[in-house]
Design a protein around this motif. Structure first.
Motif, PDB file in Angstrom:
ATOM      1  N   PRO A  39      19.771  19.748 -50.917  1.00  0.00           N
ATOM      2  CA  PRO A  39      18.769  20.485 -50.140  1.00  0.00           C
ATOM      3  C   PRO A  39      18.745  20.084 -48.669  1.00  0.00           C
ATOM      4  O   PRO A  39      18.990  18.926 -48.327  1.00  0.00           O
ATOM      5  CB  PRO A  39      17.441  20.079 -50.805  1.00  0.00           C
ATOM      6  N   ALA A  56      20.997  15.677 -60.518  1.00  0.00           N
ATOM      7  CA  ALA A  56      21.513  15.006 -59.314  1.00  0.00           C
ATOM      8  C   ALA A  56      20.510  13.984 -58.787  1.00  0.00           C
ATOM      9  O   ALA A  56      20.882  12.851 -58.467  1.00  0.00           O
ATOM     10  CB  ALA A  56      21.851  16.041 -58.234  1.00  0.00           C
ATOM     11  N   VAL A  57      19.253  14.378 -58.747  1.00  0.00           N
ATOM     12  CA  VAL A  57      18.259  13.449 -58.177  1.00  0.00           C
ATOM     13  C   VAL A  57      18.086  12.210 -59.062  1.00  0.00           C
ATOM     14  O   VAL A  57      17.814  11.115 -58.569  1.00  0.00           O
ATOM     15  CB  VAL A  57      16.889  14.130 -57.930  1.00  0.00           C
ATOM     16  N   ARG A  96      13.158  26.885 -52.959  1.00  0.00           N
ATOM     17  CA  ARG A  96      14.420  27.517 -52.525  1.00  0.00           C
ATOM     18  C   ARG A  96      15.055  28.305 -53.665  1.00  0.00           C
ATOM     19  O   ARG A  96      15.811  29.245 -53.444  1.00  0.00           O
ATOM     20  CB  ARG A  96      15.403  26.471 -51.988  1.00  0.00           C
ATOM     21  N   GLU A 135      19.859  20.747 -60.966  1.00  0.00           N
ATOM     22  CA  GLU A 135      20.277  19.623 -60.114  1.00  0.00           C
ATOM     23  C   GLU A 135      19.067  18.805 -59.682  1.00  0.00           C
ATOM     24  O   GLU A 135      19.194  17.633 -59.331  1.00  0.00           O
ATOM     25  CB  GLU A 135      21.032  20.120 -58.875  1.00  0.00           C
ATOM     26  N   ARG A 153      25.331  26.102 -59.869  1.00  0.00           N
ATOM     27  CA  ARG A 153      24.366  25.012 -59.836  1.00  0.00           C
ATOM     28  C   ARG A 153      22.981  25.642 -59.671  1.00  0.00           C
ATOM     29  O   ARG A 153      22.876  26.840 -59.397  1.00  0.00           O
ATOM     30  CB  ARG A 153      24.632  23.965 -58.760  1.00  0.00           C
ATOM     31  N   PHE A 183      23.962  26.264 -55.019  1.00  0.00           N
ATOM     32  CA  PHE A 183      23.014  25.237 -54.593  1.00  0.00           C
ATOM     33  C   PHE A 183      23.724  23.943 -54.230  1.00  0.00           C
ATOM     34  O   PHE A 183      24.449  23.372 -55.042  1.00  0.00           O
ATOM     35  CB  PHE A 183      21.971  24.990 -55.685  1.00  0.00           C
ATOM     36  N   LYS A 184      23.512  23.540 -52.982  1.00  0.00           N
ATOM     37  CA  LYS A 184      24.050  22.269 -52.485  1.00  0.00           C
ATOM     38  C   LYS A 184      22.875  21.309 -52.348  1.00  0.00           C
ATOM     39  O   LYS A 184      21.735  21.660 -52.635  1.00  0.00           O
ATOM     40  CB  LYS A 184      24.697  22.494 -51.107  1.00  0.00           C
ATOM     41  N   LEU A 239      17.467   9.788 -56.063  1.00  0.00           N
ATOM     42  CA  LEU A 239      16.881  10.378 -54.851  1.00  0.00           C
ATOM     43  C   LEU A 239      15.363  10.463 -54.940  1.00  0.00           C
ATOM     44  O   LEU A 239      14.693  10.603 -53.925  1.00  0.00           O
ATOM     45  CB  LEU A 239      17.471  11.782 -54.613  1.00  0.00           C
ATOM     46  N   ASP A 287      31.954  18.345 -61.715  1.00  0.00           N
ATOM     47  CA  ASP A 287      32.965  18.824 -60.770  1.00  0.00           C
ATOM     48  C   ASP A 287      34.196  19.290 -61.527  1.00  0.00           C
ATOM     49  O   ASP A 287      34.612  18.647 -62.497  1.00  0.00           O
ATOM     50  CB  ASP A 287      33.386  17.688 -59.817  1.00  0.00           C
TER      51      ASP A 287
HETATM   52  P1  AMP Z   1      29.694  21.639 -54.966  1.00  0.00           P
HETATM   53  O1  AMP Z   1      29.078  22.425 -56.086  1.00  0.00           O
HETATM   54  O2  AMP Z   1      30.952  20.936 -55.350  1.00  0.00           O
HETATM   55  O3  AMP Z   1      29.806  22.417 -53.706  1.00  0.00           O
HETATM   56  O4  AMP Z   1      28.699  20.419 -54.652  1.00  0.00           O
HETATM   57  C1  AMP Z   1      27.370  20.609 -54.377  1.00  0.00           C
HETATM   58  C2  AMP Z   1      26.721  19.250 -54.418  1.00  0.00           C
HETATM   59  O5  AMP Z   1      25.338  19.417 -54.132  1.00  0.00           O
HETATM   60  C3  AMP Z   1      26.805  18.567 -55.759  1.00  0.00           C
HETATM   61  O6  AMP Z   1      27.224  17.243 -55.592  1.00  0.00           O
HETATM   62  C4  AMP Z   1      25.390  18.635 -56.283  1.00  0.00           C
HETATM   63  O7  AMP Z   1      25.061  17.582 -57.147  1.00  0.00           O
HETATM   64  C5  AMP Z   1      24.606  18.628 -55.007  1.00  0.00           C
HETATM   65  N1  AMP Z   1      23.269  19.185 -55.203  1.00  0.00           N
HETATM   66  C6  AMP Z   1      22.966  20.453 -55.558  1.00  0.00           C
HETATM   67  N2  AMP Z   1      21.642  20.606 -55.699  1.00  0.00           N
HETATM   68  C7  AMP Z   1      21.105  19.401 -55.430  1.00  0.00           C
HETATM   69  C8  AMP Z   1      19.759  18.925 -55.426  1.00  0.00           C
HETATM   70  N3  AMP Z   1      18.747  19.726 -55.724  1.00  0.00           N
HETATM   71  N4  AMP Z   1      19.564  17.640 -55.095  1.00  0.00           N
HETATM   72  C9  AMP Z   1      20.609  16.840 -54.809  1.00  0.00           C
HETATM   73  N5  AMP Z   1      21.881  17.223 -54.797  1.00  0.00           N
HETATM   74  C10 AMP Z   1      22.129  18.484 -55.113  1.00  0.00           C
END
Ligand code: AMP
Ligand code: MG
Length: 267
Positions: free
Chosen positions: A94, A130-131, A106, A126, A122, A91-92, A136, A66
């Protein structure tokens, strides 16, 4: 400049040992932005040719913690380019329909078409980072993904996409300043989530996870670059340079004009 930030396949990126305030020889803001202006002129010319040729595409993958400056970078590097042949995907987490498919579904859907420059704010990374950090999916699921991704990216490259992967390396201290600014500035507050603090609390763990994934997935066909991100002017100039370099290697050519057009006068 590029040699210093490229991660050779199979080597450790040593992110923690890299200085996020490194100026990559750009010296100061003024000379970096002067360089950026020149690079943008080149980018515009090459983008036009890429589009006209319609055979190759470029994909810029942006990752970073971030406030590493992904959004600002997109604005800075791409302003002035033709929006018609740019495609940005953010990418946010899913959605449920995205989760009903494999994790690349996607991502594949929003890849740049031939002739386009695609920017991933992103990305599929991720689906490892992130997972993993948010637990997750089970470890065995994310642990096999680097292998998929290396092969999937190889297929994209074979089919005409040049992939440039950038990790924006912001320091924990600069992240504090930028997150505080988000809270204090009403225009920026919407960007801040309290959960960003949970991620910040695990800053070093995230870096360690990136360290691992970058080592596993920096390949000859789709290399990673670790770009110092504490100075906005450094990262903008560095990324513009990477894009110009990628486009120069593609060397897109204008299509042959129809025969007999030279000297044709329209009445
Ligand atoms: P931002 O970029 O600040 O808008 O935040 C997007 C959020 O979505 C971040 O916290 C990412 O880690 C999360 N994110 C994006 N892609 C994935 C994914 N494939 N699985 C889980 N979280 C994700
Ligand atoms: Mg955010």
């Amino acid at each position: 400049m590029i040699g210093k930030i490229r991660i050779a396949p199979g080597t450790k990126p040593r992110i923690a040992a890299r200085d996020p305030r490194d100026d990559l020889g750009l010296k100061d803001k003024g000379s970096a932005y002067a360089r950026l202006d020149g690079l943008r002129v080149e980018l515009e010319r090459l983008q036009q040719r890429l589009y006209a040729e319609g055979r190759h595409s470029v994909l810029l993958v942006l990752q970073g913690l971030d406030a590493a400056g992904k959004d600002g970078l997109v604005r800075k590097v791409f302003e002035g380019l033709n929006p018609q042949s740019c495609r940005v995907a953010s990418f946010k987490a899913p959605t449920s329909s995205e989760l009903a498919h494999d994790y690349l579904w996607r991502v594949h859907a929003v890849l740049p078409a031939r002739g386009e420059i695609g920017i991933f704010n992103r990305s599929h990374y991720e689906d490892i980072i992130a997972v993993r950090m948010l637990e997750l999916v089970p470890a065995k699921v994310w642990q096999r993904r680097p292998r998929h991704i290396v092969e999937w990216e190889r297929m994209l490259v074979d089919e005409g996409t040049t992939i440039v992967k950038v990790f924006l390396n912001v320091s924990k201290d600069e992240q504090r300043v930028r997150l505080q600014e988000r809270i204090d500035d009403p225009e920026k507050r919407w960007k801040f989530r309290k959960s960003d603090l949970d991620v910040r609390a695990r800053f070093d763990e995230y870096i360690a996870a990136y360290e691992e994934v970058i080592e596993q997935t920096s390949s000859k066909h789709a290399p990673w670059f670790v770009v110092p991100a504490d100075h906005n002017w450094v990262k903008a100039a560095a990324v513009a340079e990477l894009l110009v370099d990628a486009l120069e290697q593609i060397d897109p050519q204008l299509p042959e004009a129809e025969a007999g057009l030279g000297g044709l006068v329209i009445d």
